[in-house]
Design an enzyme around this catalytic site. Structure first.
Site: not given
Length: 269
Positions: A78-79, A168, A196-197, A199, A218
């Site tokens: 990832d990334h 993120h 993404h991000g 959470s 993600n």
């Protein structure tokens, strides 16, 4: 069973569900998420970060575990921010790479991603890239549908991470997702979309995003917080400390399972 993101996410896009991509820091995290996936009969994507994992050792170990699983498992770097990161992932046996050049100008981002996509595809790997930049509430970095369509066509990537209002890490407030933009991206971009991000974004927001075209979500921070919360909850008298690792494992697994249900991937393996 080993599977790359192209296989996993093409099915998710066709059947309108999402697959959680879970942040992995060690063998305990990995096995907790794998057990959750097998119990939920869900495909799963395991996220590894270059520099935070021993990529060669961990990648080869993870590949062996994934190959023995009864559900589809992708292991993705990832990334990856450097050319060398992608090459290390290929050597380590990852099924996929996420090439992050999102902070570069559009044309430069596209050129670098195109080069690495050609290499990865020659090795049978899937490729995810990012257009726009994940930064909550900053409209200047939201993904533009016209650019996203051209980017995918030019680079040949298998999935595209889009910026629609998440960030993120941990949030101070619940983010406001741009669902109209997501709908336009879904109707414009020919490959599965990634968020993404995830959470802290809230179950209602995420469920809606998954139903509207996000195929890969993600999650990292929530998993870690869930593991700590489970340990704290079951260690009120201090005696739970003797079961520290099983309790962390249990907490991680429970959060992973929650997101498989939320994303709609339960029973899709």
């Amino acid at each position: 069973m080993l599977a790359n993101i192209k296989d996993i996410l093409t099915k998710a896009k066709a059947e309108n569900y999402c697959v959680p991509a879970l942040g992995i820091g060690n063998e305990i995290n990995f096995m907790a998420c794998l057990q959750a996936a097998e119990e939920k009969r869900s495909p799963v994507i395991m996220l590894f970060m270059y520099g935070k994992n021993d990529i060669m050792r961990f990648g080869k170990w993870a590949r062996e575990q994934a190959a023995q699983a009864s559900v589809p498992v992708s292991i993705i770097l990832d990334h990856g921010a450097e050319y060398e990161h992608a090459i290390w992932a290929i050597h380590a046996g990852f099924t996929d790479i996420m090439v992050d050049r999102s902070k570069l100008p559009f044309e430069e981002n596209m050129a670098q991603v195109k080069e690495l996509t050609k290499i990865a595809h020659a090795c049978g790997m899937g490729v995810e890239a990012e257009l726009g930049h994940v930064a909550m509430g900053d409209e200047s970095v939201f993904t533009r549908p016209d650019e996203a369509k051209r980017f995918v066509e030019e680079t040949g990537v298998d999935a595209l991470a889009v910026a629609i209002g998440t960030a993120h890490g941990a949030y101070k407030d619940t983010p406001k997702l741009q669902f109209e933009l997501l709908e336009e991206l879904r109707d414009t971009v020919p490959v599965p979309l990634v968020l993404h991000g995830g959470s802290g974004t809230g179950d209602e927001n995420l469920k809606k995003a998954c139903q509207m075209g996000i195929c890969k979500l993600n999650i990292s921070n929530d998993l870690k917080r869930g593991a700590i919360a489970n340990l704290n909850e079951k260690c009120k008298d201090g005696m739970g400390a003797y079961a520290m690792y099983p309790l962390l494992y249990e907490g991680y697994k429970n959060v992973a399972a929650h997101y498989m249900t939320l994303c709609g991937s339960e029973g899709k393996a």
